[in-house]
Enzyme design. Structure first.
Site, short mmCIF file in Angstrom:
data_model
loop_
_atom_site.label_atom_id
_atom_site.label_comp_id
_atom_site.label_asym_id
_atom_site.label_seq_id
_atom_site.Cartn_x
_atom_site.Cartn_y
_atom_site.Cartn_z
N SER A 111 0.35 -5.25 0.42
CA SER A 111 0.43 -6.09 -0.78
C SER A 111 -0.07 -5.36 -2.04
CB SER A 111 -0.34 -7.39 -0.57
OG SER A 111 -1.66 -7.11 -0.19
N ASP A 334 -10.47 -13.31 -4.37
CA ASP A 334 -9.64 -12.13 -4.16
C ASP A 334 -10.16 -10.97 -5.02
OD1 ASP A 334 -7.72 -10.17 -3.92
OD2 ASP A 334 -6.00 -11.46 -4.37
N HIS A 337 -6.67 -7.48 -4.64
CA HIS A 337 -5.48 -7.33 -5.48
C HIS A 337 -5.90 -7.25 -6.95
CE1 HIS A 337 -3.99 -9.33 -1.77
NE2 HIS A 337 -3.17 -8.31 -1.86
#
Ligand SMILES: *[C@@H]1O[C@H](CO)[C@@H](O)[C@H](O)[C@H]1NC(C)=O
Ligand SMILES: *[C@@H]1O[C@H](CO)[C@@H](O)[C@H](O)[C@H]1NC(C)=O
Ligand SMILES: *[C@@H]1O[C@H](CO)[C@@H](O)[C@H](O)[C@H]1NC(C)=O
Length: 358
Positions: A111, A334, A337
């Site tokens: 990702s 998170d 990312h």
């Protein structure tokens, strides 16, 4: 008097050549250029950033769209990467599309690779907002096309690069086999990445056994497994890629920020509430252990692979993760990312610099 004039003329000439040199730098230099490592530098405020607003990028995935997910601060959008020894060329999306005419570019990875692919599609679309585009997803392959330029920008989700195979004993991570390689042939620009999934344990670990040649293990040191997997990938590239036709990149290890001790704030709750980068060009936590493994594997290859050496510059950006403004808004934390617009745009400015340099 005459000699003074001569000296000042010389100085002027000197100045002139320096300016010329700087302009040349602006047109794209890289690590190959003596004294200029594009990946060594610091983050500086630049009011002309970000390169786009996500409102201009209708296909952006919700998980990266921090501003829309309620992130209140905007300072993190205003930083530009400034290499110490030269300038990065300003990203020119239309120029890139023209140079890539008739070509395909494929990101292969996890990702973080998706993060960079999405950033590039937004950068290109906002550069030529009138140009038609098509975005198609089939299985693990996402294809973004600009028909006017005959350019494809693709993303193939593949967390380990090597295979996971279902067998009678369970799911086996095969460190010495690459089936997906057949999809990487004939692409003009390949950009790989792999790291984060090698660390997953428990429910997030998508395999039950690791197989290395004739031996099957319940588990092994993850850095060792990473190195073995990368070596299999390297062997595949060395045996299958014609480097006169295909340029190969590797996105360096993208760091996360879950331990404030590494940047001198032991009391930090992961990356929560971070609104400024680490100052200067040195990350207090030092190099990432996986980065050293990756560099070792790339050094031993016969195919030239351009390392997008983004680890340090990204380590400095403790402020640039979604934190609680990621997937679905205030849910998870998170710190892996990156918000878009944001740090992956810089990775793509560096990719652009490498692609236009020849
Ligand atoms: C990547 O960047 C770091 C930090 O500038 C540096 O220490 C390292 O040597 C670089 N790696 C390569 C392969 O150039
Ligand atoms: C691995 O297994 C193959 C056949 O399955 C065998 O021919 C080979 O000798 C084995 N290699 C080692 C190092 O045990
Ligand atoms: C954070 O990093 C420090 C320094 O490497 C280490 O001693 C500590 O155990 C880490 N904390 C956590 C929660 O991983």
């Amino acid at each position: 008097m005459g000699s003074l004039l001569a000296i000042s003329t010389a100085l002027l000439l000197c100045f002139f050549f320096q300016v010329q040199g700087q302009n040349r730098h602006k047109e794209g230099t890289s690590t190959g250029n003596k004294g200029c490592d594009l990946f060594r530098g610091s983050w500086v405020l630049d009011d002309s950033y970000p390169l786009y607003e996500t409102a201009e990028c209708p296909f952006i995935e919700k998980e990266f769209d921090c501003q829309n997910n309620g992130r209140p601060d905007r300072l993190y959008l205003k930083y530009r990467w400034q290499p110490s020894g030269c300038n990065l060329p300003r990203f020119n999306g239309e120029d890139l599309l023209r140079r890539l005419r008739g070509k395909s570019l494929l990101f292969v990875g996890d990702s973080l690779s998706l993060n960079q692919w999405q950033s590039l599609t937004c950068m290109l679309h906002t550069a030529v907002p009138q140009a038609k585009y098509a975005s198609v997803r089939t299985g693990d392959l996402s294809t973004f096309t600009f028909p006017r330029y005959d350019v494809k920008v693709m993303f193939s989700r593949n967390a380990f690069l090597v295979d996971i195979v279902s067998q009678s004993i369970g799911r086996v991570l095969k460190l010495d086999s690459i089936q997906a390689g057949k999809f990487w042939k004939g692409i003009d620009v390949l950009i790989f990445d792999s790291w984060h999934w090698w660390l997953h344990v428990g429910r997030k670990q998508p395999w039950d056994f690791i197989q290395d040649r004739n031996h099957t293990y319940k588990d092994m040191d993850r850095l060792v497994a990473y190195e073995k997997g990368l070596k299999t990938w390297a062997k595949w590239v060395d045996g299958n890629v014609d480097s006169t036709k295909t340029r190969v990149f590797f996105q360096g290890v993208s760091p996360d920020h879950s331990n404030g001790t590494l940047w001198g704030e032991p009391e930090a709750m992961f990356c929560k509430g971070q609104v400024r980068p680490v100052r200067g060009s040195v990350y207090p936590g030092g190099p990432h252990p996986a980065e050293l493994v990756l560099e070792r594997v790339l050094r031993a290859m016969s195919t030239p692979v351009y390392l997008l050496n983004i680890t340090t510059l990204s380590q400095l950006r403790k402020d640039a993760h979604p934190s609680v403004y990621g997937h679905g808004g205030h849910r998870d934390m998170d710190c892996s990312h990156w918000c878009l617009a944001g740090v992956p745009d810089t990775w793509n400015e560096l990719l652009y610099a490498a692609l236009i340099q020849k």
